[in-house]
Design an enzyme around this catalytic site. Structure first.
Site: not given
Lengths: 234, 420
Positions: B195-196
């Site tokens: 989850m960047d």
């Protein structure tokens, strides 16, 4: 999936082919002088069926040498490349093999080619674990005098080197095959490796290789002087 | 402040919470009662049972009444909400589509379900009426839980003959929910997500980083909802890497508080929607309260089976491999194994993901344009399809998820049979 996404999906592959052709013809100046400071180690993963195409593999190595890449790790799961490429490299001019790597002189530039297969990945970690256990049982430095063994990441790295699987972490990994998948490339070594899917080896293009290396160099110029972990965040 | 209760709000300040209010909530629970007509059985959760005088609650004669009461108490200011201000997501129920109840009408008696399920590795029913969570110092009522097991063949056949049978996989219900173009048989069983992009999303909007992480939380909720709806069996999310400890202290502290808040807010949802929660990573570095809460949530949800939500916090792929080597060496030390017998299979069995139903992700998604694994599931991702998208994580929604799933389906899968 809306219409614009569908249109993009249909149009992008031809656009990439056009761009690749432009690179090849030298039209795009920016690709002419690649800065390879950040690209010390390049890895190529090839799907084993496609790896049997030795001609294409040799052509790819030739391209990489002409671009100026100094260290290439070639990997396929089943070890097809180990059988086919190593023989050719050993029989080429100025052959030399050191620690399992074949050093080949291509285009007057020396490029180190490391050949790996599945056994060099997970199998190597098993050997490293065995090495660490033996060290612990013999009372060596690792976990010495501790009631229970404690292994750090550094211990495992050193153990991998000790058992002959201590190759460098590639900066960029190009995947040739039908699936965007690293196919078991040594897991320990791809912690921060940039992974690019290149498509089928059959349809590989020089321009696409140049573009992948260029894009990598451009991206990592932004991270110059910054420790890796600083931008490894979410 | 009542013993055992620790409240963390968005500001990080403890909240006043009167003993009277807590006693009132307990009294309300006692008067109205919760639970189903199923027989209770002790589970591992029983080690955190409430005091004896609160255990035997009268059962509602009308199940609908229980639902209404539970809904009332859920929205009550006295009910397990420890925040100073409301977030829109914290007061709205998790919008999961619920599985249909099994049709058991016109049967002489209820079908006998063996205590440990009908086979096929089903987990046993979990029917405690309430569970006491020490770190909350409060009761969490178990809502009406749909059984997860496949019923014995004879009962299932009689049910099926009447109308569409309900099965533990909720297939009929979810088949209709799949977006056009996706086929159930080609969906990945295990989806992993890096989850960047929270910080960059916030920066692009001139917002503080914390706003990016809050927005990321909303995106995670949505992805979990969709994964449940579409029958994904395992969703693994990379919430905090071992390298992230080097981030500014204020940001790290905020993230730790956010994780704690997320767990607290969603306990009821995890139970209601049969989500099993697992936390992987080096938990010894986490704040003690978070460690404790994480363990409790894992324990409470361990019999849930609709989907496994694996949250990687303080996780390192290399660290995972190193701890596996360490565990194996302990076996060697105790004479259970010889060093030369160590194989990659044995190492895989000691990884932190080994007890997950499908430990290796079929599809690994990374947002924000980066195309690296960043020390996430290095061993487990050997055959994972990698999908990199430029979308920042807070903006990753249903359309992006569908695109990733579509990409997984469309690409020629060299391995006809999944190899793990």
């Amino acid at each position: 999936m809306d219409l614009s996404d569908e249109i993009a999906r249909v149009l992008i592959p031809p656009l990439q082919r056009v761009q690749s052709s432009k690179i090849l013809s030298g039209l795009l100046q920016k690709y002419q002088n690649l800065q390879l400071d950040k690209l010390r180690y390049l890895a190529i993963v090839v799907e084993s069926e496609e790896a049997k195409n030795t001609t294409k593999i040799k052509q790819l190595l030739s391209w990489l040498s002409s671009i100026g890449v100094k260290y290439v790790t070639l990997y396929d799961m089943e070890g097809v490349l180990k059988k086919s490429v190593e023989t050719d490299l050993k029989s080429s001019e100025n052959p030399s093999v050191a620690d399992g790597n074949a050093v080949a002189s291509v285009h007057q530039e020396r490029m180190t080619v490391e050949l790996l297969s599945f056994s060099d990945g997970k199998g190597a970690v098993a050997k490293a674990a065995s090495f660490l256990c033996l060290q612990y049982l013999e009372g060596d430095s690792v976990g010495y005098n501790k009631m229970e063994p404690v292994f750090t990441e550094t211990d495992v790295t050193n153990a991998l080197k000790a058992v002959g699987h201590g190759g460098p972490d590639p900066d960029l990994l190009l995947v040739y095959g039908p699936a965007r998948c690293h196919l078991g490339f040594p897991a320990w070594r791809i912690r921060y490796t940039e992974i690019v899917h290149m498509g089928s080896l059959r349809s590989m293009k020089y321009g696409a290789v140049v573009k992948a290396i260029y894009d990598f160099s451009k991206k990592h110029q932004n991270y110059e002087n910054m420790p890796q972990f600083v931008y490894e965040h979410f | 402040m009542p013993r055992g209760i620790k409240r963390i709000g968005a500001t990080g300040m403890p909240f006043p919470f009167s003993r009277e209010a807590l006693a009132g909530a307990r009294c309300a629970a006692l008067c109205f009662g919760f639970g189903s007509s199923r027989t209770t059985s002790t589970t591992a959760v029983a080690k955190a049972l409430p005091p004896p005088h609160l255990r035997d609650l009268s059962r509602p004669k009308n199940p609908n009444l229980a639902t209404i009461v539970y809904t009332m108490l859920s929205s009550s200011p006295f009910h397990f909400r420890f925040h100073s201000h409301s977030h829109s997501h914290s007061h709205s129920p998790f919008p999961y589509p619920s599985p249909p109840s099994p049709v058991i009408a016109n049967l002489p008696s209820l079908p006998r379900v063996p205590p440990y399920g009908g086979g096929g590795g089903c987990r046993p029913l979990q029917p405690p009426l309430v569970s006491y969570i020490p770190s909350l110092g409060a009761l969490v009522p178990f809502p009406e839980k749909k059984p997860c097991c496949v019923l014995p063949a004879d009962a299932a056949a009689s049910i099926e003959s009447r109308q569409g049978a309900w099965r533990g996989e909720h297939e009929e219900d979810e088949e209709d929910a799949l977006p056009s173009g996706l086929r159930r048989e080609w969906l990945p069983r295990h989806v992993a997500v890096i989850m960047d992009g929270n910080s960059r999303w916030a920066k692009a909007r001139s917002l503080p980083t914390s706003a990016g992480h809050e927005a990321g939380y909303k995106a995670l909720r949505e992805m979990l909802r969709l994964s449940c709806a579409w029958g994904i069996r395992v969703l693994t999310v990379f919430a905090f890497s071992s390298e992230n400890w080097l981030r500014p202290k204020a940001e790290v502290d905020f993230l730790m508080m956010l994780f704690e808040r997320i767990l607290r807010e969603n306990i009821g949802n995890f139970l209601r929607e049969s989500i099993r929660v697992r936390i992987i990573g080096d938990s010894s570095k986490l704040p003690f309260a978070l460690q404790k809460l994480a363990k409790e949530v894992e324990e409470m949800s361990r019999n849930n089976s609709r989907i496994e939500l694996v949250v990687a916090v303080s996780y390192s792929g290399r660290g995972d491999i190193a701890q596996a080597c360490q565990k194996i060496s302990q076996k060697v030390k105790h004479g259970l194994l010889e060093p030369e017998e160590i194989t990659e299979s044995l190492i895989a069995q000691e990884l932190e993901t080994t007890s997950i139903e499908f430990p290796c992700p079929d599809l690994l998604i990374r947002t924000s344009g980066e195309a690296r694994l960043s020390n996430f599931l290095l061993w487990q991702s050997a055959y994972s399809e990698l999908f990199f998208t430029k979308t920042y994580w807070p903006d990753f929604g249903e359309a992006d998820y569908v695109e990733a799933l579509f990409s997984f389906q469309k690409r020629q899968r060299r391995f006809g049979q999944r190899i793990t």
